[in-house]
Enzyme design. Structure first.
Site, PDB file in Angstrom:
ATOM      1  CG  HIS A   1       6.508  -5.599  11.759  1.00 31.44           C
ATOM      2  ND1 HIS A   1       5.918  -5.481  10.528  1.00 31.44           N
ATOM      3  CD2 HIS A   1       5.521  -5.380  12.676  1.00 31.44           C
ATOM      4  CE1 HIS A   1       4.629  -5.192  10.678  1.00 31.44           C
ATOM      5  NE2 HIS A   1       4.363  -5.136  11.968  1.00 31.44           N
TER       6      HIS A   1
ATOM      7  CG  ASP B   1      -0.292  -8.211  12.699  1.00 37.26           C
ATOM      8  OD1 ASP B   1      -0.231  -8.430  13.917  1.00 37.26           O
ATOM      9  OD2 ASP B   1      -0.168  -7.070  12.196  1.00 37.26           O
TER      10      ASP B   1
ATOM     11  CG  HIS C   1       0.493  -3.521  11.284  1.00 40.07           C
ATOM     12  ND1 HIS C   1       0.052  -3.874  12.539  1.00 40.07           N
ATOM     13  CD2 HIS C   1       0.174  -2.216  11.108  1.00 40.07           C
ATOM     14  CE1 HIS C   1      -0.511  -2.818  13.116  1.00 40.07           C
ATOM     15  NE2 HIS C   1      -0.457  -1.796  12.265  1.00 40.07           N
TER      16      HIS C   1
ATOM     17  CG  ASP D   1      -2.799  -6.010  14.470  1.00 41.43           C
ATOM     18  OD1 ASP D   1      -3.116  -6.969  13.747  1.00 41.43           O
ATOM     19  OD2 ASP D   1      -1.617  -5.603  14.580  1.00 41.43           O
TER      20      ASP D   1
HETATM   21 ZN   LIG Z   1       0.151  -5.706  13.594  1.00 42.25          ZN
END
Ligand SMILES: [Zn+2]
Length: 339
Positions: free
Chosen positions: A153, A187, A189, A276
């Site tokens: 991120h 991931d 996200h 995740d």
């Molecule tokens: Zn994540």
């Protein structure tokens, strides 16, 4: 498989993340990496090493040097406290000097605080990714950097989503000096930072499979219509998935993603490995089973590329060890069959 373990990560323990004005326990805890390390080191034939030191310029090639300096300086000012931003930029007003303004300028959320140890542990995490990339560049077929804090991120000039330096991007940029690289981000996200860092480059393909950002963090990127720009046009691919997506539908998407990688024909693969998307993850939203992580790894290993695995998220500390071991064993089993 060489495992790179950045032991300094133990000094990074933000007590809380601010959500809706409330300080909640921070999900990105040291136990995550400790459990993963213990589990993957039990696999026969793996070897654990500490990160080597690389010039800071490898970090500054993907991050704005002003941001890197800010993180070093902010840590010195923070002392033993974790500092959070309060005000975010509402206009492009360069050259702010006020400490409160700078915190907002270089941060995009309230989940990613800075303390006196943050710069050191973020550097250690990036050095772990570089070390893993260097052993693959020297001829190892696969390495696994147990990066913490995670990285995908982190934007060119902003921390966020528990991330400070974009470890996968640092590794991919390092490998790109020797040939084309694909970053595959699994991931749950969207890897906004990695996407934006390489968005206008044709030598690094970026592929993301993630929960649809209309429902999940980081919200402002990750749509299927984001395909790259300029020279990088068509070298960025997003596969946003509906909440609740499970093994079968995910697997169809993974097969499509791997087809794109084969068409690009990279020299190296960097995988942003988050666990995740697992059904038991407390913040994920997808429903992948533990056995599916073996199949996923097997499919990725079948690309038969020199591969750097870079740890991203995964927040169920009770499950992380088993899921990581399942993934790593699946990868190694398929890779050994390809020899
Ligand atoms: Zn994540």
């Amino acid at each position: 498989m060489i495992i790179v373990y950045p032991s300094h990560h133990l000094r990074h323990r933000p007590p809380s993340e601010i959500f809706n004005g409330v300080a909640e326990p921070h999900a990105e805890v040291p136990e995550r990496i400790e459990h993963i390390r213990d589990a993957v080191c039990a696999i026969s034939g793996v070897r654990i090493v500490l990160p080597k030191h690389f010039p800071l310029s490898w970090i500054e090639q993907v991050h704005n040097p002003n941001y890197v300096s800010y993180l070093a300086e902010a840590g010195r000012l923070a002392g033993n406290q974790y500092m959070y931003p309060s005000v975010f930029p509402y206009a492009n007003h360069g050259g702010v000097v006020n400490a409160i303004a700078k915190r907002g300028e270089f941060t995009f959320d309230m989940y990613t605080p800075v303390s006196s140890t943050t710069y050191q542990v973020a550097c250690g995490s990036a050095m772990a990714a570089l070390t893993a990339a260097s052993v693959v560049r020297r001829g190892e077929r696969v390495s696994y950097a147990l990066c913490r804090p995670p990285g995908h991120h982190a934007e060119v000039s902003r921390m966020g989503g528990y991330c400070y330096f974009n470890n996968a991007a640092v590794a991919a940029n390092y490998l790109s000096t020797r040939g084309k690289v694909t970053v595959l981000d699994i991931d749950v996200h969207h890897g906004n930072g990695t996407q934006h860092i390489f968005y206008e480059r044709s030598d690094v393909q970026v592929i993301n499979i993630h929960a649809d950002p209309k429902d999940k963090f980081p919200f402002f990127s990750g749509g299927a219509n984001e395909t790259g720009a300029g020279l990088g046009s068509m070298f960025n691919t997003n596969y946003p998935l509906s909440l609740g997506t499970a093994d079968v539908a995910y697997d169809r998407t993974l097969v499509a993603a791997l087809k794109r990688i084969r068409e690009f024909a990279p020299e190296y693969l960097v995988v942003s490995v988050g666990y995740d998307a697992h059904v038991n993850d407390p913040i994920g939203g997808l429903r992948l089973s533990t056995p599916y992580y073996r199949r996923m790894a097997s499919r990725i290993a079948a690309l038969n590329l020199p591969t750097v695995l870079v740890q991203e998220g995964g927040y169920n500390t009770a499950k992380l060890g088993l899921v990581a071991r399942t993934f790593a064993e699946g990868f190694l089993y398929r890779q050994n069959k390809l020899k």
